[in-house]
Design a protein around this motif. Structure first.
Motif, PDB file in Angstrom:
ATOM      1  N   ALA A  46      72.797  53.661  24.845  1.00 23.91           N
ATOM      2  CA  ALA A  46      71.580  53.183  25.487  1.00 23.91           C
ATOM      3  C   ALA A  46      70.427  54.039  24.990  1.00 23.91           C
ATOM      4  CB  ALA A  46      71.698  53.284  27.000  1.00 23.91           C
ATOM      5  N   TYR A  47      69.259  53.421  24.858  1.00 25.93           N
ATOM      6  CA  TYR A  47      68.088  54.121  24.326  1.00 25.93           C
ATOM      7  C   TYR A  47      66.976  54.065  25.367  1.00 25.93           C
ATOM      8  CZ  TYR A  47      70.819  53.297  20.122  1.00 25.93           C
ATOM      9  OH  TYR A  47      71.840  53.242  19.198  1.00 25.93           O
ATOM     10  N   PHE A  48      66.586  55.245  25.843  1.00 28.91           N
ATOM     11  CA  PHE A  48      65.523  55.342  26.831  1.00 28.91           C
ATOM     12  C   PHE A  48      64.389  56.190  26.268  1.00 28.91           C
ATOM     13  CE2 PHE A  48      68.508  53.548  29.680  1.00 28.91           C
ATOM     14  CZ  PHE A  48      67.830  53.146  30.830  1.00 28.91           C
ATOM     15  N   GLY A  49      63.176  55.675  26.388  1.00 22.32           N
ATOM     16  CA  GLY A  49      62.005  56.466  26.061  1.00 22.32           C
ATOM     17  C   GLY A  49      61.597  57.297  27.257  1.00 22.32           C
ATOM     18  N   THR A  50      61.062  58.484  26.992  1.00 28.15           N
ATOM     19  CA  THR A  50      60.629  59.361  28.070  1.00 28.15           C
ATOM     20  C   THR A  50      59.119  59.547  28.016  1.00 28.15           C
ATOM     21  OG1 THR A  50      60.947  61.366  26.737  1.00 28.15           O
ATOM     22  CG2 THR A  50      62.816  60.588  28.052  1.00 28.15           C
ATOM     23  N   VAL A 108      57.538  56.392  26.088  1.00 27.43           N
ATOM     24  CA  VAL A 108      58.458  55.554  26.848  1.00 27.43           C
ATOM     25  C   VAL A 108      58.675  54.192  26.201  1.00 27.43           C
ATOM     26  CG1 VAL A 108      56.807  54.402  28.361  1.00 27.43           C
ATOM     27  CG2 VAL A 108      59.037  55.075  29.264  1.00 27.43           C
ATOM     28  N   ASN A 109      57.917  53.855  25.172  1.00 30.26           N
ATOM     29  CA  ASN A 109      58.009  52.512  24.589  1.00 30.26           C
ATOM     30  C   ASN A 109      59.420  52.189  24.105  1.00 30.26           C
ATOM     31  OD1 ASN A 109      55.328  52.500  25.113  1.00 30.26           O
ATOM     32  ND2 ASN A 109      54.666  52.073  23.034  1.00 30.26           N
ATOM     33  N   GLU A 110      59.746  50.899  24.141  1.00 27.97           N
ATOM     34  CA  GLU A 110      61.107  50.434  23.907  1.00 27.97           C
ATOM     35  C   GLU A 110      61.573  50.703  22.474  1.00 27.97           C
ATOM     36  OE1 GLU A 110      58.352  47.167  22.702  1.00 27.97           O
ATOM     37  OE2 GLU A 110      58.439  48.621  24.317  1.00 27.97           O
ATOM     38  N   PHE A 111      62.863  51.023  22.333  1.00 29.18           N
ATOM     39  CA  PHE A 111      63.529  51.248  21.047  1.00 29.18           C
ATOM     40  C   PHE A 111      64.347  49.998  20.764  1.00 29.18           C
ATOM     41  CE2 PHE A 111      67.011  53.056  18.433  1.00 29.18           C
ATOM     42  CZ  PHE A 111      66.264  53.730  17.473  1.00 29.18           C
ATOM     43  N   VAL A 112      63.956  49.241  19.739  1.00 30.77           N
ATOM     44  CA  VAL A 112      64.535  47.929  19.444  1.00 30.77           C
ATOM     45  C   VAL A 112      65.439  48.042  18.221  1.00 30.77           C
ATOM     46  CG1 VAL A 112      64.035  45.525  18.871  1.00 30.77           C
ATOM     47  CG2 VAL A 112      62.505  46.794  20.406  1.00 30.77           C
TER      48      VAL A 112
END
Length: 581
Positions: free
Chosen positions: A271-275, A323-327
């Protein structure tokens, strides 16, 4: 808050309903859904966040005939920002709205099936409007988060409460606005509240019961935990090394909120979460990189361990967040890569398995805080004079002010981009703006804003702020762009019909040729669009839907920009379109 008796009754009722209903949503359905386009089961249309649908009944040749089928009003006086992405399953649409509401609608007709309105306490502290970005579907549940930092799971058929769990203390500044995602039966969520000195984290819960499985803090020095079936916890390891990149005790209220949620790639198992930004904004108080703020974290969903991280803005002094999404997507050389358009103005291409930086380039045209990204080290080449000044270097009340671009609202903010495997392009809703920013003294106080900075947003161009840009991740080039007078604040959808759909604050839902950028259709929805469109197929017809309702951070924080667009009206509606027979 556990409700065992209520849960048992509700699950029994759910079992009775399920016998007569169609198959419940499974992990396999979620992972295969994007290939068929029959439903919309996840935020992002697929858990990898591509926002691509293979449907092509609506295409560049006939999209000019696209017409509204139905529209539904959320009603009441709660018309604030509407950033929700609808979900569609079994002929039903599940759509959240401002003030922690959710509606179930007939997806073909717009008839209201049920509504659930979460009872919010006094004193909630949402940073950037009372928005909600969507829900998750699993089994026969629809699950969404609330502004007082709770998770609510409802029966899809009846809207009855099945379980409810507290994430954290809203009086300490915690809230939640993101859509959860499902990864192998686990419900993955983050937390909001970085401007109030919360500690960011990612949580995994059993999606059927709400039982906590593991937690992973996103600020260095904090302990993560695992939980057994009885709720007993064991340590899951400290994130990073205490005080390695944070001075003193500032890490204890370090921010790095995971407020946009995440993505999940079944091919990598990560899972990829931006902080978000470190707290406070005044970077002179916290010398060091301040891990794991302003980063992308790759987390093993089985264990909650951070497998790799990439930090876009070390020692962030501009609230550039991360925090922007990692696609994730498949590259021509067989690698599984991920793309991220960061608030700091740079687009990053990263190996989704290893975290190795493959490419980095600007996707906005003015960046003042750095001259570029060193591809060998992955670190930005800072412009020292571009950092707001230290208050202690002067009168102690206010540091030297600087002009910075992008503004803290970012080259891209919450509005999700899309990726097309047909064109191999990313479609990024970008904004060109700057800010005057300065630092101020600050101390942490529970439940109070924890900034230590002041700011005013400024425009850069007379003719536009927003621009939808088609970006080539290999070359870093802008292939085409469509400029917009107001800032773009809604997401993007791309389809097998060679189309890109997006909305504008002026109220238009637009479609362009995915290869050329030529606008081929638009419709006025009556209020600003700050939400991402979706599409699905039902009874042989392709539908497109978008939520309309102006709001979000821009009118609250936007300074000169907010005054420029103060004529825009609020709203709260779902619009659905298809081709006439």
């Amino acid at each position: 808050m556990r409700l065992p008796a209520l849960r048992a009754i509700a699950l029994a009722a759910l079992a009775g309903v399920s016998a007569a209903a169609t198959a419940t949503v499974s992990d396999q359905m979620i992972q295969n859904d994007a290939k068929s386009g029959k439903n919309v089961l996840s935020w992002g249309l697929s858990t990898d966040g591509q926002r691509y649908s293979p449907l092509k009944q609506v295409n560049t040749a006939n999209v000019a005939r696209l017409a509204p089928v139905w529209a539904f009003s959320f009603g009441g006086e709660k018309q604030r920002g509407q950033e929700s992405q609808p979900l569609i399953y079994n002929g039903k649409m599940f759509v959240t709205a401002s003030y922690s509401r959710i509606f179930a609608l007939d997806a073909a007709t717009g008839k209201k099936l049920w509504k659930y309105e979460h009872r919010l306490p006094e004193g909630i502290m949402p940073c950037c409007d009372v928005v909600n970005r969507g829900a998750a579907l699993y089994d026969n549940l629809v699950i969404f988060s609330t502004l007082d930092a709770q998770l609510v799971a409802l029966n899809q058929d009846t809207g009855e409460l099945v379980w409810k769990e507290k994430i954290d203390d809203y009086q300490a500044g915690y809230s939640n606005t993101a859509a959860p995602i499902i990864a192998n039966g686990l419900l993955l969520t983050g937390v909001s509240g970085g401007e109030f000195g919360v500690v960011g984290r990612v949580e995994a819960r059993d999606a059927k019961t709400g039982r906590l499985v593991w937690t992973r803090p996103t600020v260095e020095g904090h302990m993560g935990y695992r939980y057994d079936a009885n709720g007993n916890k064991t340590e899951n390891g400290i994130s990073g090394t205490t005080n390695q990149t944070w001075p003193g005790d500032l890490w204890k209220n370090g921010g790095a909120a995971t407020w946009l949620g995440g993505t999940f790639d079944a091919k990598t198992g990560l899972a990829y979460f931006g902080t978000g930004n470190p707290a406070p904004w005044n970077s002179h108080l916290r010398k060091g990189d301040n891990l794991f703020s302003c980063s992308t974290l790759a987390i093993d969903v089985k264990t909650g361990q951070i497998k790799w991280h990439y930090q876009g803005t070390p020692n962030d002094g501009w609230d550039f967040d991360g925090v922007n999404e990692f696609v994730t997507y498949d590259a021509a050389d067989g690698k599984r890569l991920g793309g991220k358009a960061d608030r700091n103005g740079f687009f990053y291409v990263i190996d989704a398995n290893s975290g190795h930086l493959e490419n980095a380039f600007p996707f906005v045209k003015k960046i003042t805080w750095a001259t570029g990204i060193d591809l060998k080290t992955g670190r930005p080449d800072f412009v020292p004079e571009g950092r707001p000044g230290d208050p202690t270097a002067g009168d102690g009340k206010k540091g030297a002010s600087v002009f910075s671009a992008p503004s803290f609202l970012g080259g891209k903010n919450q509005m999700p981009m899309a990726y097309s495997p047909d064109t191999k392009l990313f479609y990024v809703p970008a904004n060109e703006w700057g800010m005057e920013i300065w630092n101020e003294p600050i101390a942490y106080k529970k439940g109070a804003a924890y900034l230590g900075a002041g700011f005013t947003i400024k425009t850069l161009n007379d003719d536009y702020i927003g621009a939808l840009r088609a970006m080539d991740p290999k070359t870093g080039k802008i292939v085409w762009e469509v400029k917009n007078n107001a800032p773009l604040w809604g997401g993007v959808l791309t389809t097998g019909g060679n189309l890109v759909f997006w909305g504008t604050p002026e109220g238009y839902l637009k479609a362009a040729d995915a290869k050329t950028g030529k606008v081929v259709w638009e419709y006025q929805t009556g209020s600003g669009v700050v939400a991402p469109p979706v599409t699905w197929e039902q009874n042989g017809a392709q539908y497109i839907a978008v939520v309309s309702g102006w709001g979000g951070a821009v009118p609250l924080w936007g300074g000169d920009v907010a005054r420029k667009v103060n004529y825009l009206e609020q709203g709260g509606m779902v619009w659905v379109f298809k081709l006439p027979k």
